[in-house]
Design an enzyme around this catalytic site. Sequence first.
Site, PDB file in Angstrom:
ATOM      1  N   ASN A 150       0.796  -1.234   0.000  1.00 14.74           N
ATOM      2  CA  ASN A 150       0.000   0.000   0.000  1.00 14.74           C
ATOM      3  C   ASN A 150       0.827   1.282   0.000  1.00 14.74           C
ATOM      4  O   ASN A 150       0.482   2.258  -0.641  1.00 14.74           O
ATOM      5  CB  ASN A 150      -1.019  -0.010   1.149  1.00 14.74           C
ATOM      6  CG  ASN A 150      -0.359  -0.069   2.500  1.00 14.74           C
ATOM      7  OD1 ASN A 150       0.719  -0.641   2.669  1.00 14.74           O
ATOM      8  ND2 ASN A 150      -0.991   0.540   3.480  1.00 14.74           N
ATOM      9  N   GLU A 248       3.452  -5.204  12.366  1.00 18.27           N
ATOM     10  CA  GLU A 248       2.555  -4.057  12.160  1.00 18.27           C
ATOM     11  C   GLU A 248       1.440  -4.527  11.244  1.00 18.27           C
ATOM     12  O   GLU A 248       1.671  -4.772  10.064  1.00 18.27           O
ATOM     13  CB  GLU A 248       3.317  -2.903  11.504  1.00 18.27           C
ATOM     14  CG  GLU A 248       4.455  -2.339  12.334  1.00 18.27           C
ATOM     15  CD  GLU A 248       3.977  -1.540  13.532  1.00 18.27           C
ATOM     16  OE1 GLU A 248       2.777  -1.204  13.599  1.00 18.27           O
ATOM     17  OE2 GLU A 248       4.811  -1.259  14.411  1.00 18.27           O
ATOM     18  N   CYS A 282      -3.346   1.376   6.418  1.00 19.78           N
ATOM     19  CA  CYS A 282      -3.746   0.644   7.620  1.00 19.78           C
ATOM     20  C   CYS A 282      -4.444   1.555   8.620  1.00 19.78           C
ATOM     21  O   CYS A 282      -5.208   1.108   9.461  1.00 19.78           O
ATOM     22  CB  CYS A 282      -2.522   0.002   8.248  1.00 19.78           C
ATOM     23  SG  CYS A 282      -1.219   1.193   8.576  1.00 19.78           S
ATOM     24  N   GLU A 463       7.222   0.817  16.556  1.00 17.22           N
ATOM     25  CA  GLU A 463       8.362   1.356  15.827  1.00 17.22           C
ATOM     26  C   GLU A 463       8.394   2.860  16.043  1.00 17.22           C
ATOM     27  O   GLU A 463       7.349   3.485  16.238  1.00 17.22           O
ATOM     28  CB  GLU A 463       8.245   1.002  14.338  1.00 17.22           C
ATOM     29  CG  GLU A 463       8.309  -0.511  14.105  1.00 17.22           C
ATOM     30  CD  GLU A 463       8.111  -0.959  12.654  1.00 17.22           C
ATOM     31  OE1 GLU A 463       7.571  -0.185  11.858  1.00 17.22           O
ATOM     32  OE2 GLU A 463       8.493  -2.103  12.357  1.00 17.22           O
TER      33      GLU A 463
END
Length: 482
Positions: A150, A248, A282, A463
């Site tokens: 993405n 993630e 996301c 992160e």
Amino acid sequence: ALLVLENFIGGKFVPCSSYIDAYNPSTGDVYCRVPDSGKEEVEAAVKAAKDAFPIWSSKSPLERSQILNKLADLIEHDLEAFAQAESKDQGKTITFARTVDIPRAAYNFRFFASSILHHVTECTEMATMGCVHYTSRAPVGVAGLISPWNLPLYLLTWKIAPAIACGNTVVAKPSEMTSVTAWMMCKLLEKAGVPHGVVNVVFGTGTKAGEALVCHPDVPLISFTGSTLTAQRIMEKSAPHCKRLSLELGGKNPAIIFDDADLNQCISTTLRSSFANQGEICLCTSRIFVQRGIYSEFLKRFVAEARKWKTGNPSDPTVDMGALISKEHLEKVRNYVKKAQAEGARILCGEGVDSLSLPSGNQKGYFMLPTVITEVKDESCCMQEEIFGPVTCVVAFDTEEEVIKRANCVKYGLAATVWSSNVGRVHRVAHRLQCGLVWTNCWLVRDLNLPFGGMKASGIGREGAKDSYEFFTEVKTITIKH
Ligand code: NAD
């Protein structure tokens, strides 16, 4: 002529014995051939990374920092070429690639080039025992980095930059659907001064190239961004080696809009948070909870604005929304709208309601219009599962207590937005939402210093400046008695 990519191993481009097709999502044409790498290629890349580790890990943070900054300069210098390539490969608008993807990819290197210079380790004194304790941190070794389609270069560099800044060497595997900009970046590594073997890129599918990397015994850590389903597989496959994982994953992000919200700001931002990058982020909003008093007004204005979004050829700078990543993904997203309809929900605009007119060259592209669904139950798959496309659901709520419960009743926990001018309420709600990121009265404003990531099925680990440093280094506690 087709664009043919090659793996980048030990500082050299190497051809592969077989290839897979990559499509231009806005035309439906095959335009690129991507190496279909497997165990053999991954083996060679891991070996190159292992060989490069002693030299790279012994460089000073300052030396590594200068190289990362140089790489950032080179990407910025070629920004337009990278943006064109990202837009063609992924289907995103050229505007988004120019203003978000590529600037952020360059900034990822610049950010970690700087942040790596500022870490301090801990020290404690135990006077009664005559001891001092301190911690030291060292790079771990070869890092395996796996990224989705993405935000191709943006998310890949978000992993490469901290990994190499900390002194690790890497084997990266971008998504087989969006490999071009990673390949372009490889061409800049030597000029930036990245020694051979520090960054290796192996192209191919998840099940072949990805799993070979996950299963490789000499890759002790895996940083993965992608779907929850793939993450489960990665955990299983890496379990025999007890690998360190950063995951993630997906989201089902709520926007909670109270009746004291600034509606102008809220509507324009919620449009972006629902439909930016075709809804393929996301962090995109896909459940909008609106307090009863402003529900009708919000819905009317939101739908009117969604209808104004221009969907079409991604290379047209006036277009707001480009093509979805693939034919299969478009079908999947459309099916959610059909399921909602079958359940008795109402589709207010977009798919099946409005007609989409496309330029002649884009007739076979994977396009759909921004779609707004309402009268949908919280239990519906459209309110529970990640759709990852330009589809958002709008529902009404009455009380703060109720909306917190409903916002939390999904398996995911990545991000939320809260809209209200009541400071106390904003804090209260933010604290009670089960997600890793809460934006109030804004969306996607990021300070890379701070932790990024999700809870529940949205991931494990975070992160960011400190978090990535901790993930990509091994800590040791040393005690000295004097
Ligand atoms: P995906 O899980 O299908 O693929 C991601 C990557 O994993 C690709 O490179 C793929 O080739 C690889 N892969 C697939 N199967 C594998 C396996 N068995 N072993 C090793 N690697 C494998 O995800 P996608 O469809 O590319 O991306 C969309 C998903 O990513 C969405 O769920 C989205 O929410 C999530 N995402 C999360 C974040 C975040 O930061 N939390 C950011 C972007 C996207």
